[in-house]
Write a protein that holds these residues in place. Structure first.
Motif, PDB file in Angstrom:
ATOM      1  N   CYS A 132       0.866  -1.188   0.000  1.00 45.07           N
ATOM      2  CA  CYS A 132       0.000   0.000   0.000  1.00 45.07           C
ATOM      3  C   CYS A 132       0.903   1.238   0.000  1.00 45.07           C
ATOM      4  O   CYS A 132       2.126   1.135   0.138  1.00 45.07           O
ATOM      5  N   ARG A 162       1.295   3.465   2.205  1.00 42.79           N
ATOM      6  CA  ARG A 162       1.965   3.658   3.487  1.00 42.79           C
ATOM      7  C   ARG A 162       3.065   2.632   3.732  1.00 42.79           C
ATOM      8  O   ARG A 162       3.864   2.810   4.641  1.00 42.79           O
ATOM      9  N   CYS A 163       3.089   1.538   2.959  1.00 43.65           N
ATOM     10  CA  CYS A 163       4.236   0.622   3.037  1.00 43.65           C
ATOM     11  C   CYS A 163       5.502   1.345   2.562  1.00 43.65           C
ATOM     12  O   CYS A 163       6.600   1.054   3.011  1.00 43.65           O
ATOM     13  N   CYS A 183       3.638  -2.846   8.242  1.00 46.23           N
ATOM     14  CA  CYS A 183       2.818  -1.669   7.919  1.00 46.23           C
ATOM     15  C   CYS A 183       1.495  -1.772   8.669  1.00 46.23           C
ATOM     16  O   CYS A 183       0.736  -2.718   8.483  1.00 46.23           O
ATOM     17  N   CYS A 214      -1.997  -1.534   6.019  1.00 45.53           N
ATOM     18  CA  CYS A 214      -2.600  -2.654   5.294  1.00 45.53           C
ATOM     19  C   CYS A 214      -2.821  -3.856   6.213  1.00 45.53           C
ATOM     20  O   CYS A 214      -3.687  -4.677   5.960  1.00 45.53           O
TER      21      CYS A 214
HETATM   22 ZN   LIG Z   1       0.906  -1.022   3.810  1.00 45.34          ZN
END
Ligand SMILES: [Zn+2]
Length: 256
Positions: free
Chosen positions: A169, A171-172, A247, A250
């Motif tokens: 994702c 944010r990863c 993360c 996710c």
């Molecule tokens: Zn993520």
């Protein structure tokens, strides 16, 4: 499709990857585009021309003179008008057979969920970390693809995120961004940098191609990869982006 539509989309239909069935799918598709600027202009023009049947555009900005060097949805007579109004008129003139819904507002954590709910896919066409973060969360929750691109100078990147299928994702890649209305720590928003308009055109056009691929489920998805373009040096490369096993974004969505 009626006879005029068959004529209009003839070159799409002739592609074996699209055909009549694919064109019907495009006409029934709903895409939300965040930003009607340098990336959003070529993206929206090509999606409208291709016959993506319903386009939502959210942008709270007005057309200014320095936009016109790259934001080809807008013309000189559109100065000081809302970008979504100018975009609606340009796209409706190009293709009156599609529906365009303008949202003259800013995308927020509050309005993103009901908006995204009405669309099959969301494209973040503004180079803004906070907006990507907001859309990332909504699309993850609603299990919808989020596509985005970043552009600066003569180079840029293109991303497709489908974390609900197991790939990374947003944010990863950027785990430490603020989630609220704070100024992002990495100040690299495109409006602050120099940019050649045609480079935004390359990125926006490529992004529109990835949107069509996702809508029709054809070719290789960019999910889990970054496509990096350096137009000045003619370098194109793909980087694998692994899912971050810790993360929290996710991981949280998988347990929803
Ligand atoms: Zn993520």
């Amino acid at each position: 499709m009626n006879g005029l539509e068959r004529q209009r989309y003839n070159r799409n239909i002739l592609l074996p990857e699209i055909g009549t069935a694919g064109q019907e799918t495009l006409l029934a598709s709903r895409v939300l585009v965040v930003g009607a600027g340098g990336l959003g202009s070529p993206l929206l023009l090509y999606l409208a021309a291709a016959g993506v049947g319903h386009l939502g555009i959210i942008d709270d900005d007005l057309v200014s003179l320095s936009n016109l060097q790259r934001q080809i949805l807008h013309a000189t007579e559109d100065l000081d008008r809302p970008k979504v109004t100018s975009a609606l008129e340009t796209l409706s003139s190009l293709n009156p057979g599609i529906h365009v819904t303008p949202y003259n507002e800013r995308l927020t954590e509050q309005n993103v969920h009901p908006l995204a709910h009405q669309y099959d896919l969301v494209v973040v066409a503004c180079d803004n970390f906070e907006t990507r973060t907001i859309v990332n969360a909504a699309c993850m929750h609603q299990k919808k693809p989020m596509l985005t691109a970043a552009v600066s100078g003569f180079s840029g990147q293109i991303y497709t995120f489908k974390p609900y299928l197991g790939s990374a994702c947003y944010r990863c890649i950027y785990p430490n961004l603020p989630t609220s209305n704070l100024v992002p720590p990495l100040a690299s928003n495109a409006f602050e940098d120099g940019i050649l308009g045609s480079v935004a055109g390359v990125l926006g056009s490529w992004l529109s191609t990835e949107v069509v691929k996702e809508l029709l489920n054809i070719g290789e998805s960019l999910a889990g990869q970054i496509l990096i373009l350096d137009v000045l040096r003619n370098n194109f490369r793909k980087l694998h982006i692994p899912r971050d096993p810790v993360c929290s974004f996710c991981r949280k969505s998988q347990t929803d």
